[in-house]
Design a protein around this motif. Structure first.
Motif, PDB file in Angstrom:
ATOM      1  N   LEU A  55       0.914  -1.136   0.203  1.00 28.62           N
ATOM      2  CA  LEU A  55       0.084  -0.229   0.050  1.00 28.62           C
ATOM      3  C   LEU A  55       0.949   0.904   0.127  1.00 28.62           C
ATOM      4  CD1 LEU A  55      -2.614  -1.279   2.854  1.00 28.62           C
ATOM      5  CD2 LEU A  55      -3.344  -0.231   0.052  1.00 28.62           C
ATOM      6  N   VAL A  56       1.867   0.936   0.740  1.00 27.11           N
ATOM      7  CA  VAL A  56       2.801   2.592   1.229  1.00 27.11           C
ATOM      8  C   VAL A  56       3.460   2.411  -0.974  1.00 27.11           C
ATOM      9  CG1 VAL A  56       4.755   3.579   1.757  1.00 27.11           C
ATOM     10  CG2 VAL A  56       3.035   2.330   3.462  1.00 27.11           C
ATOM     11  N   ASP A  57       3.965   1.704  -1.084  1.00 23.51           N
ATOM     12  CA  ASP A  57       4.538   1.835  -2.656  1.00 23.51           C
ATOM     13  C   ASP A  57       3.284   1.829  -3.635  1.00 23.51           C
ATOM     14  OD1 ASP A  57       6.815   0.658  -1.639  1.00 23.51           O
ATOM     15  OD2 ASP A  57       6.536  -1.515  -2.305  1.00 23.51           O
ATOM     16  N   ASN A  58       2.266   1.876  -3.331  1.00 17.49           N
ATOM     17  CA  ASN A  58       1.317   2.140  -4.484  1.00 17.49           C
ATOM     18  C   ASN A  58       1.047   3.410  -4.012  1.00 17.49           C
ATOM     19  OD1 ASN A  58      -1.428   1.014  -5.145  1.00 17.49           O
ATOM     20  ND2 ASN A  58      -0.537   2.629  -5.687  1.00 17.49           N
ATOM     21  N   VAL A  59       1.191   3.952  -2.328  1.00 21.22           N
ATOM     22  CA  VAL A  59       0.817   5.809  -2.552  1.00 21.22           C
ATOM     23  C   VAL A  59       1.953   6.175  -3.546  1.00 21.22           C
ATOM     24  CG1 VAL A  59       1.147   7.635  -0.658  1.00 21.22           C
ATOM     25  CG2 VAL A  59      -1.094   5.357  -0.389  1.00 21.22           C
ATOM     26  N   LEU A  60       3.471   5.628  -3.104  1.00 23.49           N
ATOM     27  CA  LEU A  60       3.869   6.565  -3.722  1.00 23.49           C
ATOM     28  C   LEU A  60       4.483   6.505  -5.708  1.00 23.49           C
ATOM     29  CD1 LEU A  60       6.566   5.960  -0.789  1.00 23.49           C
ATOM     30  CD2 LEU A  60       5.563   7.413  -1.145  1.00 23.49           C
ATOM     31  N   THR A  61       4.148   5.484  -5.659  1.00 25.56           N
ATOM     32  CA  THR A  61       4.207   5.037  -6.890  1.00 25.56           C
ATOM     33  C   THR A  61       2.662   5.532  -7.820  1.00 25.56           C
ATOM     34  OG1 THR A  61       4.052   2.899  -7.282  1.00 25.56           O
ATOM     35  CG2 THR A  61       5.859   3.793  -6.309  1.00 25.56           C
ATOM     36  N   GLY A  62       1.973   4.920  -7.740  1.00 23.97           N
ATOM     37  CA  GLY A  62       0.945   4.923  -8.326  1.00 23.97           C
ATOM     38  C   GLY A  62       0.500   4.111  -8.542  1.00 23.97           C
ATOM     39  N   PHE A  63       1.496   2.541  -8.476  1.00 20.99           N
ATOM     40  CA  PHE A  63       1.289   1.163  -8.792  1.00 20.99           C
ATOM     41  C   PHE A  63       0.630  -0.044  -8.294  1.00 20.99           C
ATOM     42  CE2 PHE A  63       3.180   3.606 -12.852  1.00 20.99           C
ATOM     43  CZ  PHE A  63       2.200   4.302 -14.042  1.00 20.99           C
ATOM     44  N   PRO A  64       0.122  -0.618  -8.033  1.00 20.81           N
ATOM     45  CA  PRO A  64      -0.138  -2.221  -7.117  1.00 20.81           C
ATOM     46  C   PRO A  64       0.988  -2.775  -7.626  1.00 20.81           C
ATOM     47  CG  PRO A  64      -2.164  -1.583  -8.686  1.00 20.81           C
ATOM     48  CD  PRO A  64      -1.019  -0.237  -9.007  1.00 20.81           C
ATOM     49  N   ARG A  65       1.592  -3.650  -6.699  1.00 21.20           N
ATOM     50  CA  ARG A  65       1.994  -4.524  -6.608  1.00 21.20           C
ATOM     51  C   ARG A  65       0.978  -5.925  -7.437  1.00 21.20           C
ATOM     52  NH1 ARG A  65       6.478  -5.792  -2.101  1.00 21.20           N
ATOM     53  NH2 ARG A  65       7.486  -3.664  -2.504  1.00 21.20           N
ATOM     54  N   PRO A  66       1.057  -7.187  -8.278  1.00 22.68           N
ATOM     55  CA  PRO A  66       0.232  -7.488  -8.609  1.00 22.68           C
ATOM     56  C   PRO A  66      -0.606  -7.967  -7.118  1.00 22.68           C
ATOM     57  CG  PRO A  66       1.797  -8.808  -9.798  1.00 22.68           C
ATOM     58  CD  PRO A  66       2.089  -7.124  -8.106  1.00 22.68           C
ATOM     59  N   GLU A  67      -0.131  -8.467  -5.703  1.00 24.13           N
ATOM     60  CA  GLU A  67      -1.124  -9.370  -4.531  1.00 24.13           C
ATOM     61  C   GLU A  67      -1.820  -8.082  -4.195  1.00 24.13           C
ATOM     62  OE1 GLU A  67       2.283  -9.597  -4.933  1.00 24.13           O
ATOM     63  OE2 GLU A  67       3.477 -11.557  -5.212  1.00 24.13           O
ATOM     64  N   LEU A  68      -1.777  -6.911  -4.368  1.00 27.42           N
ATOM     65  CA  LEU A  68      -2.298  -5.684  -3.930  1.00 27.42           C
ATOM     66  C   LEU A  68      -3.582  -5.718  -4.794  1.00 27.42           C
ATOM     67  CD1 LEU A  68      -3.319  -3.503  -1.801  1.00 27.42           C
ATOM     68  CD2 LEU A  68      -1.673  -1.779  -2.884  1.00 27.42           C
ATOM     69  N   GLN A  69      -3.323  -5.900  -6.391  1.00 25.42           N
ATOM     70  CA  GLN A  69      -3.744  -6.183  -7.311  1.00 25.42           C
ATOM     71  C   GLN A  69      -4.930  -6.835  -7.101  1.00 25.42           C
ATOM     72  OE1 GLN A  69      -4.201  -2.949 -10.162  1.00 25.42           O
ATOM     73  NE2 GLN A  69      -5.713  -3.974 -10.531  1.00 25.42           N
ATOM     74  N   PHE A  99      -5.642   1.789   1.667  1.00 24.60           N
ATOM     75  CA  PHE A  99      -6.130   0.753   0.776  1.00 24.60           C
ATOM     76  C   PHE A  99      -7.475   1.332  -0.104  1.00 24.60           C
ATOM     77  CE2 PHE A  99      -9.590  -2.781  -0.531  1.00 24.60           C
ATOM     78  CZ  PHE A  99      -8.918  -2.911  -1.137  1.00 24.60           C
ATOM     79  N   PHE A 100      -8.228   2.607   0.468  1.00 25.60           N
ATOM     80  CA  PHE A 100      -9.486   2.997  -0.480  1.00 25.60           C
ATOM     81  C   PHE A 100      -9.229   4.045  -0.660  1.00 25.60           C
ATOM     82  CE2 PHE A 100     -12.090   0.281   3.073  1.00 25.60           C
ATOM     83  CZ  PHE A 100     -12.163  -0.428   2.486  1.00 25.60           C
ATOM     84  N   ASP A 101      -8.125   4.779  -0.254  1.00 22.58           N
ATOM     85  CA  ASP A 101      -7.345   5.648  -1.297  1.00 22.58           C
ATOM     86  C   ASP A 101      -6.765   5.418  -2.642  1.00 22.58           C
ATOM     87  OD1 ASP A 101      -7.835   7.985   0.702  1.00 22.58           O
ATOM     88  OD2 ASP A 101      -6.090   7.650   1.266  1.00 22.58           O
ATOM     89  N   VAL A 102      -6.721   4.160  -2.917  1.00 21.84           N
ATOM     90  CA  VAL A 102      -5.829   3.846  -4.248  1.00 21.84           C
ATOM     91  C   VAL A 102      -7.065   3.316  -4.531  1.00 21.84           C
ATOM     92  CG1 VAL A 102      -3.559   3.566  -3.249  1.00 21.84           C
ATOM     93  CG2 VAL A 102      -4.601   1.321  -3.010  1.00 21.84           C
ATOM     94  N   LEU A 103      -8.170   3.096  -4.267  1.00 23.53           N
ATOM     95  CA  LEU A 103      -9.323   2.469  -5.669  1.00 23.53           C
ATOM     96  C   LEU A 103      -9.249   3.498  -7.010  1.00 23.53           C
ATOM     97  CD1 LEU A 103     -11.973   1.203  -3.077  1.00 23.53           C
ATOM     98  CD2 LEU A 103     -10.773  -0.311  -4.307  1.00 23.53           C
ATOM     99  N   GLU A 104      -9.560   2.541  -8.103  1.00 25.93           N
ATOM    100  CA  GLU A 104      -9.720   3.868  -9.192  1.00 25.93           C
ATOM    101  C   GLU A 104     -11.184   4.217  -8.227  1.00 25.93           C
ATOM    102  OE1 GLU A 104      -8.759   4.213 -11.423  1.00 25.93           O
ATOM    103  OE2 GLU A 104      -7.095   2.428 -11.404  1.00 25.93           O
ATOM    104  N   SER A 105     -11.499   5.463  -8.894  1.00 29.46           N
ATOM    105  CA  SER A 105     -12.312   6.724  -8.209  1.00 29.46           C
ATOM    106  C   SER A 105     -13.483   5.944  -8.947  1.00 29.46           C
ATOM    107  CB  SER A 105     -12.490   7.725  -9.393  1.00 29.46           C
ATOM    108  OG  SER A 105     -12.729   8.438  -9.130  1.00 29.46           O
TER     109      SER A 105
END
Length: 205
Positions: A55-69, A99-105
């Motif tokens: 989740l931290v990586d996704n917030v910083l990079t904008g891309f989720p890893r496969p497990e988070l995806q 988690f809810f921040d990185v969901l698609e709009s």
């Protein structure tokens, strides 16, 4: 019987976690309520502590890893959502928010949702109404009227507070089941059905 999918998001930190325990009880009650309505249920549990670094990586990079995806897809593709957070500083914790921040709009728009929380004292129960419910209102989810809060005193065996928790769990689960059962099964979105126009890609929008 028809089949529906319920995604359960648990943001507990410790192991074992009272947040996960509450999430499991809500899920079991929802499965039971759906069965009474002739609906079979598949439950996908998303334990956010397992995705903390992602989740931290996704917030910083904008891309989720496969497990988070996969976890994000489970939440957005489900027919119903149960979201449970521990209460930190009178609000949800950071994992829950990320988690809810990185969901698609709009990915939760119209999603039948049951919200719940745990805390060290019943004084934190208002966090559900002044923090968690507004979050899901912003996400345009369809949150059921009954929210469920549990404090340590709610877990006593057979006493009045434990019975009250059981009643709140059953009522909230019934509300979620009623909405989910009345709707057609959710179909996973296929990104290739409506590809982004090439001109829009060139414009970076």
């Amino acid at each position: 019987m028809t089949t529906r999918t319920i995604a359960v998001v648990s943001a507990g930190i410790s192991v074992p976690s009272s947040t996960r325990l509450l999430a499991d009880r809500l899920a079991a009650a929802t499965v039971s309520a759906l069965r009474e309505r002739g609906v079979d249920t598949k439950v996908d549990v998303i334990e956010l502590r397992d995705h903390g670094h992602e989740l931290v990586d996704n917030v910083l990079t904008g891309f989720p890893r496969p497990e988070l995806q996969a976890a994000l897809k489970a939440a957005t593709d489900a027919d119903g959502l149960i979201a449970v957070t521990p209460t930190f500083s009178a609000s949800y914790n950071g994992l829950f928010k990320m988690f809810f921040d990185v969901l698609e709009s709009d990915s939760l728009a119209g999603k039948p949702t049951l919200i719940a929380a745990t805390g060290g004292t019943g004084r934190h129960s208002l966090a559900l109404e002044h923090a968690v419910r507004p979050l899901f209102a912003f996400l345009r989810a369809m949150v059921v009227p009954t929210s469920v809060f549990s404090a340590p005193e709610d877990w006593g065996a057979g006493d009045r507070t434990a019975q009250s928790l059981d009643q709140r769990i059953a009522r909230a689960a019934g509300e979620l089941a009623e909405i989910v059962a009345a709707r057609p099964a959710q179909k996973a979105a296929d990104p290739f059905l409506e590809p982004t126009p090439f001109e829009q890609l060139l414009n970076g929008s």
